[in-house]
Enzyme design. Sequence first.
Site, mmCIF file in Angstrom:
data_model
loop_
_atom_site.group_PDB
_atom_site.id
_atom_site.type_symbol
_atom_site.label_atom_id
_atom_site.label_comp_id
_atom_site.label_asym_id
_atom_site.label_seq_id
_atom_site.Cartn_x
_atom_site.Cartn_y
_atom_site.Cartn_z
ATOM 1 N N ASN A 7 0.856 -1.186 0.000
ATOM 2 C CA ASN A 7 0.000 0.000 0.000
ATOM 3 C C ASN A 7 0.893 1.237 0.000
ATOM 4 O O ASN A 7 1.366 1.677 1.047
ATOM 5 C CB ASN A 7 -0.915 -0.029 1.234
ATOM 6 C CG ASN A 7 -1.835 1.170 1.335
ATOM 7 O OD1 ASN A 7 -1.692 2.153 0.612
ATOM 8 N ND2 ASN A 7 -2.779 1.097 2.252
ATOM 9 N N ARG A 85 -2.822 -1.723 -3.291
ATOM 10 C CA ARG A 85 -3.816 -0.659 -3.204
ATOM 11 C C ARG A 85 -3.511 0.374 -4.283
ATOM 12 O O ARG A 85 -2.390 0.869 -4.394
ATOM 13 C CB ARG A 85 -3.763 0.003 -1.834
ATOM 14 C CG ARG A 85 -4.749 1.165 -1.700
ATOM 15 C CD ARG A 85 -4.221 2.221 -0.770
ATOM 16 N NE ARG A 85 -5.161 3.323 -0.622
ATOM 17 C CZ ARG A 85 -4.824 4.497 -0.109
ATOM 18 N NH1 ARG A 85 -3.578 4.732 0.263
ATOM 19 N NH2 ARG A 85 -5.723 5.455 -0.005
ATOM 20 N N HIS A 174 -11.331 5.696 -0.180
ATOM 21 C CA HIS A 174 -11.391 4.881 1.043
ATOM 22 C C HIS A 174 -12.370 3.714 0.895
ATOM 23 O O HIS A 174 -12.885 3.190 1.893
ATOM 24 C CB HIS A 174 -11.810 5.727 2.264
ATOM 25 C CG HIS A 174 -10.854 6.802 2.648
ATOM 26 N ND1 HIS A 174 -11.267 8.063 3.032
ATOM 27 C CD2 HIS A 174 -9.500 6.824 2.692
ATOM 28 C CE1 HIS A 174 -10.216 8.815 3.309
ATOM 29 N NE2 HIS A 174 -9.128 8.079 3.109
ATOM 30 N N HIS A 202 -14.835 7.172 7.877
ATOM 31 C CA HIS A 202 -13.405 6.875 7.928
ATOM 32 C C HIS A 202 -12.686 8.178 8.240
ATOM 33 O O HIS A 202 -12.623 9.091 7.403
ATOM 34 C CB HIS A 202 -12.930 6.304 6.588
ATOM 35 C CG HIS A 202 -11.460 6.021 6.549
ATOM 36 N ND1 HIS A 202 -10.938 4.747 6.655
ATOM 37 C CD2 HIS A 202 -10.389 6.854 6.433
ATOM 38 C CE1 HIS A 202 -9.619 4.813 6.599
ATOM 39 N NE2 HIS A 202 -9.274 6.080 6.469
ATOM 40 N N LEU A 203 -12.145 8.289 9.447
ATOM 41 C CA LEU A 203 -11.566 9.538 9.921
ATOM 42 C C LEU A 203 -10.104 9.336 10.293
ATOM 43 O O LEU A 203 -9.781 8.656 11.274
ATOM 44 C CB LEU A 203 -12.342 10.044 11.149
ATOM 45 C CG LEU A 203 -13.863 10.113 11.001
ATOM 46 C CD1 LEU A 203 -14.500 10.519 12.322
ATOM 47 C CD2 LEU A 203 -14.261 11.069 9.888
ATOM 48 N N GLY A 206 -6.752 11.598 6.175
ATOM 49 C CA GLY A 206 -7.774 11.751 5.148
ATOM 50 C C GLY A 206 -9.091 11.277 5.720
ATOM 51 O O GLY A 206 -9.127 10.319 6.506
ATOM 52 N N ARG A 235 -6.036 18.751 4.455
ATOM 53 C CA ARG A 235 -6.893 19.066 3.310
ATOM 54 C C ARG A 235 -8.110 19.856 3.759
ATOM 55 O O ARG A 235 -8.689 19.567 4.804
ATOM 56 C CB ARG A 235 -7.326 17.777 2.602
ATOM 57 C CG ARG A 235 -6.238 17.169 1.726
ATOM 58 C CD ARG A 235 -6.661 15.818 1.186
ATOM 59 N NE ARG A 235 -5.999 14.744 1.894
ATOM 60 C CZ ARG A 235 -6.229 13.448 1.697
ATOM 61 N NH1 ARG A 235 -7.129 13.063 0.814
ATOM 62 N NH2 ARG A 235 -5.578 12.539 2.380
ATOM 63 N N MET A 278 -4.870 15.177 15.524
ATOM 64 C CA MET A 278 -6.018 15.397 16.400
ATOM 65 C C MET A 278 -5.660 15.207 17.867
ATOM 66 O O MET A 278 -6.189 15.909 18.749
ATOM 67 C CB MET A 278 -7.159 14.462 16.001
ATOM 68 C CG MET A 278 -8.437 14.632 16.810
ATOM 69 S SD MET A 278 -9.176 16.282 16.715
ATOM 70 C CE MET A 278 -10.007 16.167 15.116
ATOM 71 N N ARG A 279 -4.764 14.286 18.175
ATOM 72 C CA ARG A 279 -4.376 14.075 19.573
ATOM 73 C C ARG A 279 -3.748 15.332 20.153
ATOM 74 O O ARG A 279 -4.083 15.758 21.269
ATOM 75 C CB ARG A 279 -3.393 12.896 19.660
ATOM 76 C CG ARG A 279 -3.978 11.552 19.276
ATOM 77 C CD ARG A 279 -2.918 10.524 19.026
ATOM 78 N NE ARG A 279 -2.072 10.893 17.883
ATOM 79 C CZ ARG A 279 -1.130 10.118 17.371
ATOM 80 N NH1 ARG A 279 -0.898 8.919 17.897
ATOM 81 N NH2 ARG A 279 -0.414 10.513 16.326
ATOM 82 N N GLY A 325 -7.901 6.371 12.178
ATOM 83 C CA GLY A 325 -7.129 6.767 13.359
ATOM 84 C C GLY A 325 -7.888 7.644 14.328
ATOM 85 O O GLY A 325 -7.837 7.442 15.552
ATOM 86 N N GLY A 327 -11.359 8.181 14.144
ATOM 87 C CA GLY A 327 -12.621 7.509 14.439
ATOM 88 C C GLY A 327 -12.487 6.406 15.465
ATOM 89 O O GLY A 327 -13.399 6.174 16.267
ATOM 90 N N GLU A 379 -7.666 -2.522 6.173
ATOM 91 C CA GLU A 379 -7.611 -2.448 4.715
ATOM 92 C C GLU A 379 -6.702 -3.518 4.131
ATOM 93 O O GLU A 379 -6.972 -4.049 3.047
ATOM 94 C CB GLU A 379 -7.147 -1.057 4.290
ATOM 95 C CG GLU A 379 -8.148 0.041 4.606
ATOM 96 C CD GLU A 379 -7.627 1.426 4.327
ATOM 97 O OE1 GLU A 379 -7.878 1.936 3.222
ATOM 98 O OE2 GLU A 379 -6.961 1.996 5.209
#
Length: 395
Positions: A7, A85, A174, A202-203, A206, A235, A278-279, A325, A327, A379
């Site tokens: 991938n 992928r 995704h 899917h969070l 991306g 993005r 996000m963390r 990640g 989500g 995936e």
Amino acid sequence: MKTLVVNCGSSSMKFALLDPASGAVALSGLAERLGGAGASVRVDREDGRVTVPLPNGSYPEAFGVLLAELDRLNARAEVQAVGHRVVHGGEQFSAASLLSPEVLKAIQACVPLAPLHNPANLEGIAAAQAAFCDVPHVAVFDTAFHQTMPEVAYRYAVPEAWYREHGVRRYGFHGTSHAYVAGEAARVLGQPLEELNLVTAHLGNGCSVAAIAGGRSVDTSMGLTPLEGLVMGTRSGDVDPGLHDYLAREAGLSLTELTAALNRESGLKGLSGLTNDMRELEEAAGQGHAGARLAVQVFVYRLAKLIAGMAVALGRLDGLVFTGGIGENSAAVRSATLARLAVLGFTVDDGANAAAVRGQSGVISASGSVSTLVVNTNEEWMIARETAELVARGL
């Protein structure tokens, strides 16, 4: 006999050697920062994790580490097939496909639609085909799952010639993750997938949401490229297309500069002025950082709006699935999103939600709520399964 999954992203390469039937992983790793300074491969071995530096930071160099790890395990001969992928397959591919000169040519033709990803996918394919020239290679497309969308969902309101001559339409991405977690959600809920209407979110760096009716994608948030839709790590997601002309005139930015900024300097990073992680943003927001707080709030608001919008495509909403990640690990994002979705009948079980982190999954909705789940995406296993099934059919 096992399947090797490769991938390749725009600056990364994930790999795994696994049993497509059980999902058991014999080897896995992640190469990061490819094409730049500090590139390395993180390999998960049976005795722990090791990191191998990549002085040149190239895909072939990363693939060389993969081959060395296979040789260390005497596992190269176990590779029965290689699954790749591929981000963009355009309208030509609605399922996985055995790689052939014609398929490679079609992937190359989609490079303008995914200029950061398809070239990397092709590099990984070339390296793998050179190393494993005697086994089948299969392309599994991010876009394929969404080829079941009806025309009302995938067409843009633009001149017909743009679609007919240049393929300007919504494709979605995704797909492998959305398909996997929908199937897992049906298993957890104990209901046939064919009878469920789900929204999957899917969070990660991306982000995308999808409306899945009876196991088939009927709408999704990403479009012609992976830039459309939700706020993401770097993005922008949806913006007024008129900003291109406005900023070209007012800020003197070129189309290339604008596109790069919307892809790499926007989203959580742009809103916070701090980071795309996000963390780190949740921690900074808790310490009073205004930009971090705004970034999280905008992320949640836009996510809730798009989830609610996907309900229109389904008519009946049986469940919501969080993955990726963010989500899978941000209980705060999930809780805040469900609070905004209370109008649709969502309520959260705070204890179950708090526990569903660091690999834990399951139902997080309160009694009487629309079912809400956290499902850990896989995936690589999905790609391995599709690869093995296609090879077994001899297609």
